[in-house]
Scaffold this motif. Structure first.
Motif, PDB file in Angstrom:
ATOM      1  N   VAL A  76       5.413  58.128  -1.583  1.00 41.70           N
ATOM      2  CA  VAL A  76       5.490  58.718  -0.242  1.00 41.70           C
ATOM      3  C   VAL A  76       5.934  57.646   0.742  1.00 41.70           C
ATOM      4  O   VAL A  76       5.381  56.538   0.765  1.00 41.70           O
ATOM      5  N   ARG A  77       6.935  57.960   1.534  1.00 42.96           N
ATOM      6  CA  ARG A  77       7.454  56.999   2.514  1.00 42.96           C
ATOM      7  C   ARG A  77       6.397  56.726   3.575  1.00 42.96           C
ATOM      8  O   ARG A  77       5.801  57.634   4.140  1.00 42.96           O
ATOM      9  N   GLN A  78       6.176  55.448   3.843  1.00 44.62           N
ATOM     10  CA  GLN A  78       5.182  55.067   4.835  1.00 44.62           C
ATOM     11  C   GLN A  78       5.805  55.060   6.232  1.00 44.62           C
ATOM     12  O   GLN A  78       6.859  54.460   6.449  1.00 44.62           O
ATOM     13  N   SER A  79       5.172  55.754   7.149  1.00 46.82           N
ATOM     14  CA  SER A  79       5.628  55.752   8.535  1.00 46.82           C
ATOM     15  C   SER A  79       4.486  56.202   9.434  1.00 46.82           C
ATOM     16  O   SER A  79       3.765  57.147   9.114  1.00 46.82           O
ATOM     17  N   LYS A  80       4.312  55.506  10.557  1.00 48.59           N
ATOM     18  CA  LYS A  80       3.245  55.896  11.486  1.00 48.59           C
ATOM     19  C   LYS A  80       3.589  57.177  12.250  1.00 48.59           C
ATOM     20  O   LYS A  80       2.745  57.724  12.956  1.00 48.59           O
ATOM     21  N   PHE A  81       4.831  57.659  12.092  1.00 48.51           N
ATOM     22  CA  PHE A  81       5.240  58.866  12.801  1.00 48.51           C
ATOM     23  C   PHE A  81       5.302  60.103  11.900  1.00 48.51           C
ATOM     24  O   PHE A  81       5.813  61.140  12.295  1.00 48.51           O
ATOM     25  N   ARG A  82       4.792  59.985  10.667  1.00 51.12           N
ATOM     26  CA  ARG A  82       4.835  61.126   9.754  1.00 51.12           C
ATOM     27  C   ARG A  82       3.973  62.281  10.250  1.00 51.12           C
ATOM     28  O   ARG A  82       4.201  63.429   9.884  1.00 51.12           O
ATOM     29  N   VAL A 137      18.084  59.236   7.704  1.00 50.29           N
ATOM     30  CA  VAL A 137      17.585  60.187   8.703  1.00 50.29           C
ATOM     31  C   VAL A 137      16.499  61.021   8.032  1.00 50.29           C
ATOM     32  O   VAL A 137      16.782  61.870   7.188  1.00 50.29           O
ATOM     33  N   HIS A 138      15.237  60.764   8.408  1.00 47.27           N
ATOM     34  CA  HIS A 138      14.099  61.370   7.718  1.00 47.27           C
ATOM     35  C   HIS A 138      13.512  62.481   8.595  1.00 47.27           C
ATOM     36  O   HIS A 138      13.054  62.223   9.720  1.00 47.27           O
ATOM     37  N   PHE A 139      13.508  63.685   8.065  1.00 48.71           N
ATOM     38  CA  PHE A 139      12.902  64.796   8.786  1.00 48.71           C
ATOM     39  C   PHE A 139      11.387  64.612   8.832  1.00 48.71           C
ATOM     40  O   PHE A 139      10.749  64.346   7.812  1.00 48.71           O
ATOM     41  N   LEU A 140      10.800  64.728  10.032  1.00 47.00           N
ATOM     42  CA  LEU A 140       9.358  64.565  10.177  1.00 47.00           C
ATOM     43  C   LEU A 140       8.651  65.913  10.239  1.00 47.00           C
ATOM     44  O   LEU A 140       7.784  66.209   9.432  1.00 47.00           O
ATOM     45  N   SER A 141       9.038  66.725  11.218  1.00 48.15           N
ATOM     46  CA  SER A 141       8.389  68.019  11.367  1.00 48.15           C
ATOM     47  C   SER A 141       9.159  68.826  12.410  1.00 48.15           C
ATOM     48  O   SER A 141      10.204  68.390  12.910  1.00 48.15           O
ATOM     49  N   LEU A 142       8.631  69.999  12.731  1.00 45.62           N
ATOM     50  CA  LEU A 142       9.215  70.780  13.812  1.00 45.62           C
ATOM     51  C   LEU A 142       8.123  71.484  14.587  1.00 45.62           C
ATOM     52  O   LEU A 142       7.047  71.813  14.053  1.00 45.62           O
TER      53      LEU A 142
END
Length: 492
Positions: A8-14, A305-310
């Motif tokens: 799983v890609r680590q990102s504080k904005f997931r 370009v990683h989709f986060l959410s909508l």
């Protein structure tokens, strides 16, 4: 048999969480403009919110303090100096009281909004810029240079202005063969990227008037496109495929032969407007007529370009205002805020990163661009570049007093193209002479050296700016002489 677990890609904005504000915090009875123009129709800064509205017999936009909520009365004063519908509005990045407006009447006007908002209709602009032959639909303030404004019109012409003097600085009349869809400055303001109805992406040096790079057919569809410069120099574009699927693509300016990434989303026909946050490297995509806001994170890892959410609700959006980072609530871990335009309502939507701690989250809030410009207009004209001056958001942001802020307090003399413009910084006049005289009479010798130092600093500043103007004019004369020589030699 063994199964390999996916990484799983680590990102504080997931886990960015979007939430609309309660009804009592919305603005009601706002007659949002029905103009057929694919712009956001709104602009927001930490002081004010502005919305282009329906207006009989001309063009107008509403300006209210950012904290205002409830019903907007029909008698509420507006900015109503245009004689045709307003198409775009943009707040100055270096003064929260200055806003520019572009209109179908072929003019651009710059307004100064008083603290606290309007108490009467505003019809007199501080500056009126006239240089386009058709309606003007795009505005873009320079990100780091004071009083530099770019405009683009349906005459396929881009113009760069010095708003402090009213002077037309640069005009790009031959770079685009068709309608310009969008213009974006890069981080330090030495280049712009544009997309046009001919489906091409262009990177342009506006001071030299040179098209540096061109990429044909960025998106194959015939619907309008958008492009925005990212802080690392890459360009993100939105558009349509040949089959009318909406797309988002990422381009490396070093090599435009192929996109770094392309993502197809859906078959809706609303133009995707990108809102970019350089601090988090997140891009928010809003489609006019959509009920959703998609958000992505751009990184150096494939697929980039990683989709986060909508965020989605039942009401379609007519446009939206995007609050600058200086205005977000750091105590609630709010990283972005939109003001979504409904048909007759404005609804705030907050993007937050859930955190348990009440302490300031430094990883969510790197230093961001402040109000203070990095350059004066004449320094930029002379060829200087500089990145934005950054400020910390720790403890919230309070705007410092700016020594440059008063250059638009009175209507400037409109400089002609042939004359050398006056130096950009205007020395502030003393507001009250009596207290100064009293200090002098009562032996206020301690004040005199300070005043003399201030005057000396102002003189040195004006000399520096004037020297920059002379250098800029010399470069412009040299450029014109080269163009004239080419014409005489039959090269053009």
């Amino acid at each position: 048999m063994s199964f390999r677990r996916g990484v799983v890609r680590q990102s504080k904005f997931r886990h960015v969480f979007a939430q609309a504000w309660k009804a009592e915090h919305c603005l009601d009875d706002v007659r949002v403009s029905r103009v057929t123009w694919d712009g956001p129709l709104s602009a927001v800064n930490p002081k004010f919110m502005a919305v282009i509205i329906e207006a009989g017999g001309g063009g107008a936009f509403l300006v209210v303090p950012i904290g205002k909520s409830g019903r907007i009365d029909q008698s509420c004063p507006t900015v109503c100096g245009h004689v045709a519908p307003v198409l775009d509005i943009q707040w100055s990045p270096h003064d929260d009281n200055i806003i520019a407006s572009a209109s179908e009447d072929c003019t651009v006007k710059v307004w100064q909004i008083p603290d606290g908002g309007l108490t009467a209709p505003m019809t007199e602009a501080v500056v009126t810029l006239e240089g386009h032959s058709k309606r003007v639909g795009i505005l873009a303030w320079h990100p780091t240079a004071f009083n530099i404004l770019l405009t683009a019109g349906c005459d396929n012409v881009i113009v760069v202005w010095n708003v402090g003097t009213g002077e037309l600085l640069y005009q790009l009349a031959d770079a685009h063969p068709d309608l310009i869809y969008s213009v974006s400055w890069n981080k330090n303001g030495n280049a712009i990227c544009t997309v046009c109805k001919d489906k091409a992406l262009r990177i342009i040096d506006p001071r030299r008037g040179v098209v540096l790079k061109v990429r044909e057919k960025v998106h194959d569809g015939t619907r309008p496109m958008r492009a925005v410069f990212l802080s690392d120099g890459k360009i993100l574009t939105t558009g349509f495929s040949r089959m009318s699927d909406r797309q988002v693509a990422l381009w490396d300016t070093k090599d435009l032969s192929e996109p770094m990434a392309v993502q197809e989303m859906d078959t809706s026909n609303g133009v995707l407007i990108p809102f970019y946050d350089p601090d988090t490297n997140m891009v928010y995509l809003l489609g006019k007529g959509d009920c959703t806001i998609r958000y992505f994170e751009v990184t150096d890892e494939s697929p980039y370009v990683h989709f986060l959410s909508l965020y989605s609700n039942k009401e379609p959006q007519r446009g939206a205002g995007f609050l600058s980072k200086r205005g977000v609530d750091v105590n609630k871990c709010e990283i972005a805020r939109f003001y979504k335009l409904h048909e007759r309502k404005v609804e705030p939507i907050s993007m937050t990163v859930p955190r348990k701690s009440d302490l300031f989250q430094g990883d969510l809030y790197p230093d961001t661009a402040g109000l203070e410009p990095a350059l004066l207009a004449d320094e930029w004209i002379a060829g200087r570049d500089a990145p934005p001056l950054l400020v910390s958001l720790s403890g919230g942001y309070a705007a410092p007093p700016s020594k440059h802020r008063d250059t638009l307090r009175s209507k400037p003399k409109m400089a002609s193209q042939d004359s050398v413009p006056a130096a950009a910084p205007v020395a502030k006049e003393p507001e009250d002479d009596q207290p100064r005289a009293a200090t002098r009479e009562t032996g206020g010798n301690t004040e005199r050296p300070k005043r003399e130092d201030d005057i000396l600093n102002e003189l040195l500043s004006e000399m520096k700016a004037l020297r920059a103007v002379v250098l800029a004019q010399s470069q412009r004369i040299e450029l014109l002489e080269r163009q004239l020589a080419r014409i005489e030699d039959g090269d053009v």
